[in-house]
Design an enzyme around this catalytic site. Structure first.
Site, PDB file in Angstrom:
ATOM      1  N   HIS A  31      33.225  -0.803  14.473  1.00  0.00           N
ATOM      2  CA  HIS A  31      34.649  -0.422  14.463  1.00  0.00           C
ATOM      3  C   HIS A  31      35.287  -0.692  13.098  1.00  0.00           C
ATOM      4  CE1 HIS A  31      34.194  -0.450  18.905  1.00  0.00           C
ATOM      5  NE2 HIS A  31      33.509  -1.552  18.655  1.00  0.00           N
ATOM      6  N   SER A  90      42.320   8.854 -13.959  1.00  0.00           N
ATOM      7  CA  SER A  90      43.499   9.608 -13.563  1.00  0.00           C
ATOM      8  C   SER A  90      44.266  10.014 -14.810  1.00  0.00           C
ATOM      9  CB  SER A  90      44.378   8.734 -12.667  1.00  0.00           C
ATOM     10  OG  SER A  90      45.700   9.198 -12.680  1.00  0.00           O
ATOM     11  N   LYS A 135      43.076   3.741 -13.020  1.00  0.00           N
ATOM     12  CA  LYS A 135      42.217   4.331 -11.979  1.00  0.00           C
ATOM     13  C   LYS A 135      40.790   4.596 -12.433  1.00  0.00           C
ATOM     14  CE  LYS A 135      43.132   5.708  -8.401  1.00  0.00           C
ATOM     15  NZ  LYS A 135      43.858   6.924  -8.042  1.00  0.00           N
ATOM     16  N   GLU A 177      33.165  11.427  -3.134  1.00  0.00           N
ATOM     17  CA  GLU A 177      34.233  12.266  -2.556  1.00  0.00           C
ATOM     18  C   GLU A 177      33.812  13.726  -2.507  1.00  0.00           C
ATOM     19  OE1 GLU A 177      38.486  10.685  -3.660  1.00  0.00           O
ATOM     20  OE2 GLU A 177      37.182  10.514  -5.390  1.00  0.00           O
TER      21      GLU A 177
END
Ligand code: ARG
Length: 463
Positions: free
Chosen positions: A161, A282, A288, A295
């Protein structure tokens, strides 16, 4: 072209030429040209077979084989002129052959149809592509093994979970990923068996009147067998669907890994660091470092599942035998192939270069009461029923939460408040190392078991 006739290879019975819109609508050469090597190999094998059975003369056969070799070299070199009006790769090559060698070129299509020709080309192409994928998967599986070995002792939280559940080793987690790709490897090998069957000889749908030798063609092209039914052979694309299903499962596995890598590389987890060369920054936020590879892999998974869907729906309404619908099989198949290949390749390169932050992994395992089950199991060993042990430990966890400390940080007296069975030896059982070492059987997470699994995998030859 004069009006009132049609100059296509099949134009004899037509009284007008194809409309421009129809030509653009129905062409496939813009995407099936990538089958040219397979198309040429298939044609050469077919010509040699026609010669062997006495249908094609020696000089014509030689001219066809040589002419096709020259055309392949031209295409390889980017000097071949593809013509949309010739519709597909098959007619582009056949037409160029006739232009090059004359009369003999017109004899090549004896005893075959584009229907068995295209099915042969796609199967050959897919077989070669599967072999290349199998190699990449083997490399990836080896990379996982190396990473597992490096991190065989690294403690991290195992999750259910997505909540901290029990300690596991990072190596054990990598071996779990490896199991997934090994099944993917086996699935591709299995699908390959049904891909590697020769449809050529089925002709348009019913077979041919010539005394063909299909086994000879199969042998030349490396097919394991010939198809047993011509109607089925020119029609069904289940072999491509099966490949896309296997490819979808590969992508689903890679997508799940991606999800974990993305989470693990956030500062909140901080379990792993992906090398800069696989990340981007970024344009606005200077701090970043984004995990683009995982992704993109997660995103591309949707494409491959979509390709599978497209082929399933393409097939579902088709009566026997060949229908032009099947021209639509190529783009989804190629897309699935390209996508799964790109994703496997980049992961094969990236995985071995992942850096694991051992202190962070350990701290996360220590923070979530991951050894609570071990305390319950300890009480069971002292004679308590598991349900009662579970209850007692639950109370101990609640107490530790209220004190904002780990179970192992409670004093013996505090622990004994939850069960009189607890003695000083409890601390050996509820440390992270104690918890790991106790799970010492085949398939479990103890570092010794992980090392044994790695040794066994290395002893097996492939993959
Ligand atoms: N371009 C066609 C395909 O991809 C080749 C077969 C065409 N056959 C035909 N009867 N029109 O399926």
């Amino acid at each position: 072209m004069t009006s009132g006739s049609n100059s296509k290879l099949w134009g004899g019975r037509f009284s007008e030429s194809t409309s421009d819109l129809m030509e653009a609508f129905s062409e496939s050469v813009s995407f099936d040209r990538r089958l040219y090597r397979q198309d040429i190999a298939g044609s050469q094998a077919h010509a040699r077979m026609l010669h062997k059975v006495g249908v094609l003369g020696a000089a014509d056969t030689q001219a066809i084989v040589d002419g096709l070799d020259a055309i392949r070299a031209e295409i390889d070199a980017g000097r071949f002129e593809w013509k949309t009006e010739l519709e597909d790769v098959h007619m582009n090559i056949e037409s160029a052959l006739t232009q090059r060698i004359g009369e003999a070129g017109k004899r090549l299509h004896t005893g075959r149809s584009r229907n068995d020709q295209v099915a042969t080309d796609v199967r050959l192409y897919l077989r070669e592509a599967i072999d290349a994928l199998l190699e990449v998967i083997e490399r990836l599986a080896l990379g996982l093994l190396d990473l597992a070995e490096r991190e065989a002792d690294t403690v991290m939280p195992g999750f259910t979970h997505l909540q901290v559940a029990q300690p596991v080793t990072f190596g054990h987690h990598m071996l779990a990923w490896r199991e997934q790709v090994l099944r993917d490897h086996a699935r591709l090998l299995d699908a390959r068996k049904r891909v590697n069957v020769l449809p050529l000889g089925s002709a348009a749908l019913a077979g041919t009147v010539y005394p063909i030798d299909r086994a000879y063609v199969a042998e030349q092209l490396g097919f394991d067998a010939v198809t047993r039914n011509s109607l089925d052979a020119v029609s069904d694309r289940d072999f491509a669907i099966e490949f896309c299903a296997a490819a979808s499962l590969i992508m689903v596995h890679l997508s799940r890994w991606s999800e974990e890598l993305i989470l693990w590389s956030t500062p909140m987890f901080g379990f792993v660091d992906l090398p800069d060369r696989y990340c981007t920054g970024s344009s606005i936020m200077p701090q970043k470092k984004n995990p683009d590879v995982p992704e993109l892999v997660r995103g591309k998974t949707g494409r491959v599942i979509g390709d599978l869907q497209a082929l399933l729906v393409l097939m579902k309404g088709q009566p026997l035998a060949y229908n032009r619908d099947n021209q639509e099989d190529k783009e989804p198949l190629f897309d699935a192939l390209d996508t799964v290949s790109a994703c496997l390749r980049i992961y094969a390169e990236l995985i071995p270069s992942v850096t694991v932050n051992r202190p962070r992994c350990r701290a996360a395992a220590a923070a979530g009461y991951s050894t609570a089950t071990d305390l319950a199991d300890y009480l069971v060993r002292k004679g308590l029923a598991f349900r009662d042990a579970h209850h007692a430990v639950g109370a101990a966890v609640a107490y530790a939460v209220s004190k904002a400390c780990d179970l192992s940080e409670l004093s013996l007296q505090e622990l004994q408040g939850f069960s009189a069975l607890i003695e000083a030896d409890v601390f050996g059982a509820i440390t992270l190392e104690g918890s790991l070492a106790a799970r010492n059987h085949v398939g479990a997470t103890a570092p010794d078991q992980v090392r044994a699994a790695i040794a066994q995998a290395r002893a097996q030859s492939s993959p």
